[in-house]
Motif scaffolding. Sequence first.
Motif, mmCIF file in Angstrom:
data_model
loop_
_atom_site.group_PDB
_atom_site.id
_atom_site.type_symbol
_atom_site.label_atom_id
_atom_site.label_comp_id
_atom_site.label_asym_id
_atom_site.label_seq_id
_atom_site.Cartn_x
_atom_site.Cartn_y
_atom_site.Cartn_z
ATOM 1 N N VAL A 41 84.651 63.208 40.726
ATOM 2 C CA VAL A 41 84.077 62.872 42.026
ATOM 3 C C VAL A 41 83.356 64.116 42.529
ATOM 4 O O VAL A 41 83.994 65.116 42.858
ATOM 5 C CB VAL A 41 85.164 62.443 43.029
ATOM 6 C CG1 VAL A 41 84.550 62.179 44.402
ATOM 7 C CG2 VAL A 41 85.908 61.216 42.516
ATOM 8 N N HIS A 45 80.411 63.447 47.976
ATOM 9 C CA HIS A 45 80.376 62.000 47.808
ATOM 10 C C HIS A 45 81.346 61.326 48.771
ATOM 11 O O HIS A 45 82.477 61.781 48.952
ATOM 12 C CB HIS A 45 80.724 61.617 46.370
ATOM 13 C CG HIS A 45 79.535 61.643 45.468
ATOM 14 N ND1 HIS A 45 79.424 60.858 44.336
ATOM 15 C CD2 HIS A 45 78.379 62.354 45.534
ATOM 16 C CE1 HIS A 45 78.276 61.104 43.739
ATOM 17 N NE2 HIS A 45 77.626 62.007 44.449
ATOM 18 N N GLN A 49 80.502 55.974 47.223
ATOM 19 C CA GLN A 49 79.925 56.627 46.050
ATOM 20 C C GLN A 49 81.005 56.943 45.019
ATOM 21 O O GLN A 49 80.803 56.781 43.809
ATOM 22 C CB GLN A 49 79.207 57.911 46.471
ATOM 23 C CG GLN A 49 77.955 57.688 47.301
ATOM 24 C CD GLN A 49 77.432 58.980 47.903
ATOM 25 O OE1 GLN A 49 78.204 59.754 48.495
ATOM 26 N NE2 GLN A 49 76.144 59.229 47.765
ATOM 27 N N ALA A 50 82.174 57.400 45.491
ATOM 28 C CA ALA A 50 83.282 57.709 44.579
ATOM 29 C C ALA A 50 83.739 56.454 43.850
ATOM 30 O O ALA A 50 84.002 56.482 42.634
ATOM 31 C CB ALA A 50 84.435 58.329 45.350
ATOM 32 N N THR A 53 81.362 55.666 41.107
ATOM 33 C CA THR A 53 81.523 56.627 40.014
ATOM 34 C C THR A 53 82.729 56.277 39.157
ATOM 35 O O THR A 53 82.672 56.337 37.917
ATOM 36 C CB THR A 53 81.683 58.048 40.589
ATOM 37 O OG1 THR A 53 80.493 58.422 41.276
ATOM 38 C CG2 THR A 53 81.964 59.063 39.485
ATOM 39 N N ILE A 54 83.827 55.915 39.812
ATOM 40 C CA ILE A 54 85.067 55.590 39.097
ATOM 41 C C ILE A 54 84.875 54.359 38.225
ATOM 42 O O ILE A 54 85.281 54.327 37.054
ATOM 43 C CB ILE A 54 86.208 55.390 40.108
ATOM 44 C CG1 ILE A 54 86.539 56.738 40.770
ATOM 45 C CG2 ILE A 54 87.439 54.795 39.434
ATOM 46 C CD1 ILE A 54 87.413 56.609 41.997
ATOM 47 N N ALA A 81 87.107 65.648 46.287
ATOM 48 C CA ALA A 81 86.284 65.865 45.100
ATOM 49 C C ALA A 81 87.106 66.537 44.003
ATOM 50 O O ALA A 81 88.130 67.169 44.271
ATOM 51 C CB ALA A 81 85.075 66.732 45.460
ATOM 52 N N LEU A 99 93.574 60.100 44.559
ATOM 53 C CA LEU A 99 92.321 60.586 45.129
ATOM 54 C C LEU A 99 92.534 61.252 46.488
ATOM 55 O O LEU A 99 91.944 62.284 46.780
ATOM 56 C CB LEU A 99 91.330 59.434 45.275
ATOM 57 C CG LEU A 99 90.802 58.830 43.979
ATOM 58 C CD1 LEU A 99 90.108 57.499 44.256
ATOM 59 C CD2 LEU A 99 89.836 59.787 43.294
#
Length: 333
Positions: A41, A45, A49-50, A53-54, A81, A99
């Motif tokens: 991450v 972000h 957005q995270a 990405t995941i 991040a 996270l």
Amino acid sequence: MKLLLRLLIVFVVLAGLGGAALWWIAARPLVLPAPVVDFTVPRGHNLRQAANTIAAAGVPVDPRVLYWTARLAGKAEYIKAGSYEVHSGLTLWQLILKLSNGDVAQADLTVPEGWTFRQLRAAIEAHPLLTQDARDLSDEDILQRIGAAETHPEGLFFPDTYLFDKHSSALALYRRAYQAMQQVLQREWATRQADLPLASPYEALILASIIEKETGRPDERGLVASVFINRLRIGMRLQTDPTVIYGLGESFQGRLRRHHLDTDHPWNTYTRGGLPPTPIALPGRAALYAALHPTASDYFYFVARGDGSSAFSRDLAEHNRAVNRYQRGDKGS
């Protein structure tokens, strides 16, 4: 009024069902395409957005479900991040906790005492889990980027085991090791013995690096330090092989010969007095301590016995007898 009440009841029921559905999804183990999936991450972000990405990394989650589950649980603003690893069987809720807690995946690099900077740099550049943002830099550029005032990198980085987030910056690791050495060196310098023939912490670092290369026995470091301190006090040359070897660099083939000792260069302590211009290795804490707290002795010589220990002597005649016995095999000496 009755219609409004009915609509409110329907809304509450639907919300409850939606929440229950989300929780059911969040509590189910994720079936990953591999035993471990990792992702990063990036800084800056947001949660949406995270989540994208995941999912793009192969974690089987719907980004919208991840987002709303974290949002409803009050975790959306705490996503951190970093690089993460998820293992098969992890639930969506456990992923959100990972996270929000910043439970990032870590790697490590062990830097042994006595390594040279060349060895340190090779290890950093070979590490698969570091972002190689220093590979194309010169040694001088690296020092400048990490805020070091010195112009020669040898000896400036503290040997230790460093833990770091996967895909961390190589420059950040150099900076940590440099700052660690500065802290240890300044702490030892502040408590040093009085009247040592050392003018600065950097000179102590140079001497510590020689001690590091001259002995691997913890119980002898203080005596080895005393030999060099005694020699420095009277202006006697240090005459230590590791400095000569260091000055030869990559041309050294593994056996020190007489002509090496006679060939002058800045690190040849047989041809030049005082300390060499720079350290010759990365000294550890014990060697730094020995350099600044040498054992009191009247020794000026030592020679390896061949079993890892050294024989210490007060004068040249005594030293020559020790050399004959331990280096030339003359048991009668």
